[in-house]
Design an enzyme around this catalytic site. Structure first.
Site, mmCIF file in Angstrom:
data_model
loop_
_atom_site.group_PDB
_atom_site.id
_atom_site.type_symbol
_atom_site.label_atom_id
_atom_site.label_comp_id
_atom_site.label_asym_id
_atom_site.label_seq_id
_atom_site.Cartn_x
_atom_site.Cartn_y
_atom_site.Cartn_z
ATOM 1 N N HIS A 79 0.865 -1.183 0.000
ATOM 2 C CA HIS A 79 0.000 0.000 0.000
ATOM 3 C C HIS A 79 0.898 1.228 0.000
ATOM 4 O O HIS A 79 1.693 1.438 0.920
ATOM 5 C CB HIS A 79 -0.915 0.014 1.222
ATOM 6 C CG HIS A 79 -1.843 1.198 1.256
ATOM 7 N ND1 HIS A 79 -3.106 1.165 0.707
ATOM 8 C CD2 HIS A 79 -1.680 2.453 1.764
ATOM 9 C CE1 HIS A 79 -3.684 2.341 0.866
ATOM 10 N NE2 HIS A 79 -2.841 3.142 1.510
ATOM 11 N N CYS A 80 0.767 2.039 -1.030
ATOM 12 C CA CYS A 80 1.639 3.203 -1.200
ATOM 13 C C CYS A 80 0.867 4.470 -0.847
ATOM 14 O O CYS A 80 -0.050 4.857 -1.581
ATOM 15 C CB CYS A 80 2.154 3.279 -2.637
ATOM 16 S SG CYS A 80 3.300 4.636 -2.916
ATOM 17 N N PRO A 81 1.201 5.144 0.244
ATOM 18 C CA PRO A 81 0.497 6.395 0.578
ATOM 19 C C PRO A 81 0.834 7.528 -0.379
ATOM 20 O O PRO A 81 0.048 8.478 -0.509
ATOM 21 C CB PRO A 81 0.975 6.696 1.999
ATOM 22 C CG PRO A 81 2.302 6.014 2.113
ATOM 23 C CD PRO A 81 2.209 4.786 1.262
ATOM 24 N N GLY B 286 -1.717 7.162 -2.906
ATOM 25 C CA GLY B 286 -3.055 7.111 -2.330
ATOM 26 C C GLY B 286 -3.843 5.884 -2.726
ATOM 27 O O GLY B 286 -5.076 5.969 -2.833
ATOM 28 N N ASN B 287 -3.179 4.752 -2.901
ATOM 29 C CA ASN B 287 -3.891 3.544 -3.326
ATOM 30 C C ASN B 287 -3.000 2.340 -3.071
ATOM 31 O O ASN B 287 -1.789 2.467 -2.831
ATOM 32 C CB ASN B 287 -4.246 3.631 -4.808
ATOM 33 C CG ASN B 287 -5.402 2.720 -5.176
ATOM 34 O OD1 ASN B 287 -5.875 1.932 -4.364
ATOM 35 N ND2 ASN B 287 -5.860 2.822 -6.418
#
Length: 387
Positions: free
Chosen positions: A167-169, A172-173
């Site tokens: 999960h890559c902040p 944002g997804n």
């Protein structure tokens, strides 16, 4: 007042579980935590805007007009890959329906048998064979499904994602099966854009320092100083991330598998998804077929919603209000000139109804009123006078 069920059609994305947000009628799918994504977008757009405002006019005249053109094309490609990664379905798996979940639970109980009290039940796993190697499928207690190979449950989005990478902040997804190639192209193009801007910032400062001096050049171009600082601190992380994912792609491996050591643990289990060839692995990950979404976000479904019905209100109000009934039944029996024309038929009908014979009610005995003490005293006084 009674409740009536009204059936209406809604989009499936409105009823999807999980912690995702949807925009544009379900076409855009993102995680709820989007603050870092806005920061990423601001840094890219802000740095490129400073570069086009301060360096490009000077470099286009004194060096080459192709410099701003190539920078603009690279900038548009970076933004396109970022939005494609952030706004797409990463490969979310639908949760089991109540009937499917009940059937799976029955299968698990039948396979495990009766577990004595106080003992821990066996883990819920299934074994499948991939390239002559046994791979375990784990059961997700939230989605009520056995996850496919390489799938994992994201605790931030609260969904199972096929070929879950991480999960890559910053985007944002989640990064999974359907948007991994776009994520890699984003990091790769962003690395090239950062190196490109950083290089020509240095060239711009050097060329202007020949005529004006180094300190005077820094005073005249404060935007260049800010760009150099942003690119310097961004360069190492972005280029390092791109190199790490290039290594993973060459092995046909995910970040989740690398962190857990799925194929390099004590058992030395070989990666069943690797083709033992770097070129084949890169072609499968980057040039493989585009997988469709299995969510059908914009599909239609029926929803039953309760609505209150007030059809019985007039009858109840008329029965509870005796005055209204009295006013309706005390109309004159003989119509006259003051009687409305629409009321005359009802009056004649009521007159005919009144002429019909009815059973006479028995006479009610009349009880004489009780005499008060003052009345009795007056009566006795009148009798004495008469005598």
């Amino acid at each position: 007042m009674s409740a009536v069920m009204i059936t209406r059609k809604v989009r499936k994305w409105e009823k999807l579980p999980g912690k995702n947000t949807f925009c544009c009628d379900g076409r855009v799918m993102m995680a709820r935590q989007k603050g870092v994504f806005y920061l990423t977008l601001f840094l890219i757009v802000g740095t490129c805007s400073l570069f086009f405002a301060f360096e490009c006019p000077y470099l286009a005249v004194h060096l080459s007009p192709a410099i701003p053109v190539f920078a603009a094309l690279l900038f548009l490609f970076v933004i396109a890959m970022l939005l494609r990664t952030s706004f797409s379905d990463p490969g979310v798996l639908p949760r089991a329906l109540p009937e499917e979940a009940t059937f799976i639970e029955m299968e698990i109980e039948a396979a495990n048998g009766n577990v004595p009290a106080g003992q821990r039940p066996p883990p819920r796993i299934r074994n499948v064979q991939i390239n002559n190697q046994i791979v375990k499928l784990k059961y997700c207690y939230t989605c009520k499904i056995f996850r496919p190979p390489r799938a994992s449950h994201c605790s931030i989005c609260d969904n199972c994602v096929d070929r879950f990478d991480h999960h890559c902040p910053w985007v944002g997804n989640c990064v999974g099966k359907r948007n991994y190639r776009y994520f890699y192209m984003f990091t790769l193009s962003l690395s090239l854009l950062t190196i490109y801007i950083f290089t020509f910032d240095i060239v711009h400062v050097v060329m202007r320092s020949v005529d004006n001096g180094f300190l005077n050049t820094l005073k005249e171009t404060p935007g260049t100083v800010l760009e150099v600082l942003v690119c310097f601190f961004t360069l190492w992380s972005v280029v390092g991330l791109t190199g790490f994912h290039t290594y993973l792609i060459s092995l046909n491996q995910t970040t989740n598998e690398d962190i857990k050591g799925s194929w390099s643990g004590k058992n030395r289990v070989q990666n069943p998804y690797s083709h033992k060839n770097i070129f084949k692995n890169c072609c499968e990950v980057l040039c493989g077929p585009a997988f469709p979404s299995v969510l059908d976000r914009r599909g239609l479904m029926q929803e039953d919603s309760p609505a209150s019905s007030t059809s019985a209100a007039p009858s109840s109000s008329s029965s509870s209000n005796p005055m209204s009934q009295t006013m309706k039944t005390t109309a004159p029996l003989i119509p006259n000139e003051h009687t409305p024309d629409d009321a005359k038929p009802s009056i004649a009908a009521s007159a005919e109804k009144s002429d019909s014979p009815k059973e006479e009610d028995p006479p009610t005995p009349q009880v004489p009123p009780l005499a008060s003490p003052e009345t009795e005293a007056d009566a006795s006084l009148a009798k004495d006078k008469a005598q």
